[in-house]
Design an enzyme around this catalytic site. Sequence first.
Site, PDB file in Angstrom:
ATOM      1  N   ASP A  36       0.846  -1.192   0.000  1.00 23.65           N
ATOM      2  CA  ASP A  36       0.000   0.000   0.000  1.00 23.65           C
ATOM      3  C   ASP A  36       0.889   1.251   0.000  1.00 23.65           C
ATOM      4  OD1 ASP A  36      -2.138   1.700   0.169  1.00 23.65           O
ATOM      5  OD2 ASP A  36      -3.103   0.669   1.839  1.00 23.65           O
ATOM      6  N   ASP A  37       1.003   1.905  -1.145  1.00 20.62           N
ATOM      7  CA  ASP A  37       1.767   3.154  -1.282  1.00 20.62           C
ATOM      8  C   ASP A  37       3.283   2.922  -1.231  1.00 20.62           C
ATOM      9  OD1 ASP A  37      -0.772   4.186  -1.167  1.00 20.62           O
ATOM     10  OD2 ASP A  37      -0.437   5.471   0.570  1.00 20.62           O
ATOM     11  N   CYS A  74      -5.829   3.631  -4.531  1.00 24.06           N
ATOM     12  CA  CYS A  74      -5.992   2.228  -4.166  1.00 24.06           C
ATOM     13  C   CYS A  74      -7.308   1.595  -4.629  1.00 24.06           C
ATOM     14  CB  CYS A  74      -5.817   2.054  -2.662  1.00 24.06           C
ATOM     15  SG  CYS A  74      -6.471   3.405  -1.676  1.00 24.06           S
ATOM     16  N   LYS A 128      -6.569  -5.395   3.269  1.00 23.54           N
ATOM     17  CA  LYS A 128      -7.387  -4.247   2.872  1.00 23.54           C
ATOM     18  C   LYS A 128      -8.400  -4.601   1.784  1.00 23.54           C
ATOM     19  CE  LYS A 128      -6.552   0.421   1.038  1.00 23.54           C
ATOM     20  NZ  LYS A 128      -5.504   1.464   0.907  1.00 23.54           N
ATOM     21  N   HIS A 130     -11.452  -1.966   0.724  1.00 26.54           N
ATOM     22  CA  HIS A 130     -11.562  -0.631   0.148  1.00 26.54           C
ATOM     23  C   HIS A 130     -12.313  -0.577  -1.176  1.00 26.54           C
ATOM     24  CE1 HIS A 130      -9.581   3.607  -0.229  1.00 26.54           C
ATOM     25  NE2 HIS A 130     -10.811   3.636   0.267  1.00 26.54           N
ATOM     26  N   ASP A 286      -0.139  -0.861  -4.946  1.00 26.16           N
ATOM     27  CA  ASP A 286      -1.420  -0.415  -5.499  1.00 26.16           C
ATOM     28  C   ASP A 286      -1.318   0.947  -6.184  1.00 26.16           C
ATOM     29  OD1 ASP A 286      -1.085   1.100  -3.194  1.00 26.16           O
ATOM     30  OD2 ASP A 286      -3.093   0.743  -2.403  1.00 26.16           O
ATOM     31  N   LYS A 305       1.788   9.313  -5.645  1.00 25.43           N
ATOM     32  CA  LYS A 305       0.425   8.824  -5.470  1.00 25.43           C
ATOM     33  C   LYS A 305      -0.582   9.931  -5.769  1.00 25.43           C
ATOM     34  CE  LYS A 305      -2.614   7.370  -1.686  1.00 25.43           C
ATOM     35  NZ  LYS A 305      -2.689   6.942  -0.279  1.00 25.43           N
TER      36      LYS A 305
END
Length: 502
Positions: A36-37, A74, A128, A130, A286, A305
């Site tokens: 994530d990121d 994401c 996650k 989301h 992501d 991002k």
Amino acid sequence: MFNMIYLLILVLASSLATCLTAGPTAPPHIILIIADDLGWGDVGYHGSEIATPNIDSLSEEGVVLDSHYSQPMCSATRSQLLTGRHQTRTGNPHHVFEGFRPYCLSLNETLLPQRLQNLGYKTNLVGKWHLGFHKEECMPRRRGFGYFYGFLEGGGDHFAHTSTDPYIDSDGSTKFVTGAHLWENYRPVLEDKGQHSTDLIKQKTLKVIAGHSGELPLFLMVSFMAPHLPLQVQHDYINTYQHIKDEKRKAYAAMVTGMDEAIGEIVDGLKHKGLYENSIILFFSDNGGDELAGGASNKPLRGEKMGYLEGGVRTIAFAHSPLLQQRGYVYKGLIHVSDWFPTLLELAGGDPQESGLPLDGVNVWNSLATNSESPRSEVLHGIDPLSRLNHEIFPEYEFDIRVTAAIRVGGWKLLTGNSMGCGTRQPWLCPRIDPHRPPLWLYNVLEDPLETNNLADAEPGVVRSLLDRLAEYQRQSVTPMFPPIDLSADPRLHGGSWGPWM
């Protein structure tokens, strides 16, 4: 004559053997691991000071995907991974799924785990989600995952497992509400409070692997919350990085190393259980790293991002599998996250076109297995009609260039509108937007991967050709979902947890 026929038979047999070794002979176990990121410059094999020995060794023994593209945020990446379809077709929100808004990934879409379940797979999501949760039909267990342990929202406290969402009060002020968002199947989980999200995801993943009978193929999606904000570190990883003076960078580095260690333990778990030899392990981020707020580095790429520059969408990725015919190389071919839907379905014995809905993903397995040319030459990075610059209209173009959009065709990449994601705050991170000039940026990313030389004025024909492609994609688009907030979602009305309320 006999010799010629014999030689032809040998050639055909050799070609058939090559095709067979390019894919498994039995349904493979499919392991998706999503960071994530994670920034482009934040793994060891890209020269980072951050220690990622497991990511490095897995990529070195597999195939590094040097031109792998995710979406800049994401929710969009996850939806395209699981549908094989761009968000312009599925109506995803122009931002991310938010807790107060009553929407989710369209229920008209049949997701990858649903398709794999129909093929006999045991399907699991740890981490996650989301993709929306306002109704039970939107929850992971109702979207094809036979087991779910993880987080409904996009980010939150890694120890308290809470997420905070804004809403506009009746007096016009912005208010914030915090609620728990860790769930297991159909119930919120409060008893695991105090354990870091990375540790919980690792523990539950290892439990899934240990409990798998092996009689059925396994689909396991491991979706880490790290190194997404807030920058919170588990264990003593921070001690490794005392030499880093920037506190954000130091905490971020520690989170990445914690995730890397968890990945190593997960792969060891697959080996111990005897699942590894028939497994396909895919790893990617992501989106690009959050440089300004999150301590990440996408260098030498420009952008971050939430933007369509390479630093926002070109992501760390690799494929690792004993089933790959060739390994230990860097694959330069173009790959988009939507490609994993048809690729994995075909490897599992399914038909990606079964639903009849048009797909944007293409099967890239044979290209990876044999290090041959990618079947993809074009990537629609995005079109967001709800994001539009307040510029004058430029009627000479069929596509409204004030709209946030980006597309790559071959080596050419075009960005329009507010597609940078970082505004005018940091000119070294992304170019400034001049309100008196057409918001167009054209780069040849094969020759200029750092996107420093805007060729929009020099190549008007290329600009018009790519705008025509954007216009065609827009004609195939559906209206994006972005319903008004519903205060009935307030977790204070539901025992303190975010979850279905309709």
